[in-house]
Design an enzyme around this catalytic site. Structure first.
Site, short mmCIF file in Angstrom:
data_model
loop_
_atom_site.label_atom_id
_atom_site.label_comp_id
_atom_site.label_asym_id
_atom_site.label_seq_id
_atom_site.Cartn_x
_atom_site.Cartn_y
_atom_site.Cartn_z
N HIS A 160 85.32 76.33 40.58
CA HIS A 160 83.75 75.44 40.24
C HIS A 160 83.49 74.70 41.68
O HIS A 160 82.70 73.84 41.75
CB HIS A 160 83.95 74.36 39.24
N LYS A 185 80.65 74.19 32.79
CA LYS A 185 79.84 74.47 31.44
C LYS A 185 78.61 75.48 31.50
O LYS A 185 77.77 75.33 30.82
CB LYS A 185 79.35 72.94 30.84
N SER A 226 76.52 70.24 27.31
CA SER A 226 77.66 70.74 27.01
C SER A 226 78.59 70.06 27.92
O SER A 226 79.88 69.82 27.45
CB SER A 226 77.62 72.39 27.67
N TRP A 245 83.10 82.76 29.51
CA TRP A 245 82.54 84.14 28.97
C TRP A 245 82.51 85.13 29.93
O TRP A 245 82.96 86.16 29.72
CB TRP A 245 81.09 83.63 28.70
N LYS A 247 88.99 82.02 39.47
CA LYS A 247 87.89 81.04 38.74
C LYS A 247 87.99 79.61 39.96
O LYS A 247 88.79 79.38 40.01
CB LYS A 247 88.22 80.69 37.23
P1 A3P Z 1 78.09 74.96 24.71
O1 A3P Z 1 78.86 73.62 24.83
O2 A3P Z 1 76.80 74.86 24.93
O3 A3P Z 1 78.49 75.91 23.57
P2 A3P Z 1 82.30 77.05 30.68
O4 A3P Z 1 83.47 78.15 30.12
O5 A3P Z 1 81.85 77.19 32.02
O6 A3P Z 1 83.07 75.71 30.56
O7 A3P Z 1 81.16 77.02 29.74
C1 A3P Z 1 81.24 76.79 28.30
C2 A3P Z 1 80.03 76.89 27.30
O8 A3P Z 1 79.70 78.40 27.39
C3 A3P Z 1 80.00 76.24 26.24
O9 A3P Z 1 78.74 76.05 25.98
C4 A3P Z 1 80.39 77.61 25.42
O10 A3P Z 1 80.34 77.54 24.10
C5 A3P Z 1 79.59 78.65 26.08
N1 A3P Z 1 80.44 80.28 25.95
C6 A3P Z 1 81.60 80.36 26.09
N2 A3P Z 1 81.57 81.71 25.40
C7 A3P Z 1 80.50 82.04 25.32
C8 A3P Z 1 79.76 83.44 24.64
N3 A3P Z 1 80.64 84.40 24.46
N4 A3P Z 1 78.66 83.30 24.44
C9 A3P Z 1 77.67 82.26 24.71
N5 A3P Z 1 78.15 80.97 25.05
C10 A3P Z 1 79.52 80.91 25.34
#
Ligand code: A3P
Length: 289
Positions: free
Chosen positions: A102, A42, A132, A47, A100
């Site tokens: 974790h 999270k 998140s 991204w 990827k």
């Molecule tokens: P939120 O739940 O706070 O919205 P991961 O990919 O590590 O699982 O992380 C997911 C988090 O990254 C989520 O946070 C998601 O919305 C956020 N996220 C994914 N793409 C994003 C982007 N382009 N810009 C900003 N936040 C992004």
């Protein structure tokens, strides 16, 4: 119910199927030109993955739509019934590969160090991570029931969530940043100035791209674009694994959402715990951006 219980990987709580697949992961053979994307869950993994695939595809949006992000960037330790494991997927992926993980730093398969692979780590402040994660626990079916937010905060602080202690994860990888091949990034910086962070990544990779390409990368990887992109938003995952009606995977994408969830008392308790567990580290976090 047992499917949703976490197993134990060398002291780290982790999905049981991942623990079963561990021997394959431990023996994984990295290639020198693999790029490892490492994060605590999270923290902006998807991204960062989309940004890197855009860089690898030289800003070609159509190529980045070729498949779902979880296939374009295989998940090293992933193992689930009836689908190829992360290792199996990676073996079929042509170089240069994006990988990827974790995993906490001490559990990373040694081959990545032996081959001197480049690593990009992204960290996010723990208050936004825990919120998140709370929604992710609800929508992604391999997790135990998170209970109330108050309960989940305790579970998180105790390091009893999948992948264990956030504190140990971010600090463990931070201690490796002195090794020349590791770039340590922050979600909050990426929110504030994505252009600057993308330039940092390009420098780290030793890549040069046209200015128009940077523009396309920034546009394609914005929250709004990724949220509506089925190749980036996890909507193509089987509903048995993720239920987007409970919470979308791309949920809010902001810094500071914890303020809409924490009570004053929870925030004080969290701050105290944070200070205790980050004492002695020169790593610090912006709790909003
Ligand atoms: P939120 O739940 O706070 O919205 P991961 O990919 O590590 O699982 O992380 C997911 C988090 O990254 C989520 O946070 C998601 O919305 C956020 N996220 C994914 N793409 C994003 C982007 N382009 N810009 C900003 N936040 C992004």
């Amino acid at each position: 119910a047992t499917l949703r219980e976490l197993g134990n990987l060398h002291g780290i709580p982790l999905y049981k199927s991942f623990v079963e697949g561990w021997p394959q992961v431990e023996a994984f053979q990295a290639r020198p030109d693999d790029l490892l994307i490492s994060t605590y869950p999270k923290s902006g993994t998807t991204w960062l993955s989309e940004i890197l695939d855009m860089i690898y595809q030289d800003g070609d949006v159509e190529k980045c739509r070729r498949d779902a992000i979880f296939n374009r960037v295989p998940f090293l330790e992933m193992k689930a019934p009836q689908i190829p494991s992360g290792v199996e997927q990676l073996e079929k992926t042509p170089s240069p590969r994006l990988v990827k993980t974790h995993l906490p730093v001490h559990l990373l398969p040694s081959s990545f160090w032996d081959k001197n692979c480049k690593v990009i780590y992204m960290a996010r402040n723990p208050k936004d991570v825990v919120i998140s994660y709370y929604y992710f626990y609800q929508m992604a079916k391999m997790h135990p029931d998170p209970g109330t937010l108050a309960e989940f905060l305790e579970t998180f602080m105790a390091g009893k969530v999948a992948y264990g202690s956030w504190y140990e994860h971010v600090q463990g990888w931070w201690e490796k940043k002195h090794e020349k091949q590791l770039l340590y990034l922050f979600y909050e910086d990426m929110k504030k100035d994505p252009r600057q962070e993308v330039q940092k990544i390009l420098r780290f990779l030793g890549k040069e791209v046209a200015e128009g390409t940077v523009e396309r990368i920034l546009h394609h990887t914005s929250f709004q674009e990724m949220k509506k992109n089925p190749a980036a938003n996890y909507e193509t995952m089987p509903t048995t694994l993720m239920d987007h009606s409970l919470s979308p995977f791309l949920r809010k994408g902001i810094s500071g959402d914890w303020k809409n969830h924490f009570t004053v008392a929870q925030n004080e308790r969290f701050d105290q715990h944070y200070q205790k567990h980050m004492a002695g580290s020169d790593l610090s976090f912006q709790m909003e951006a």
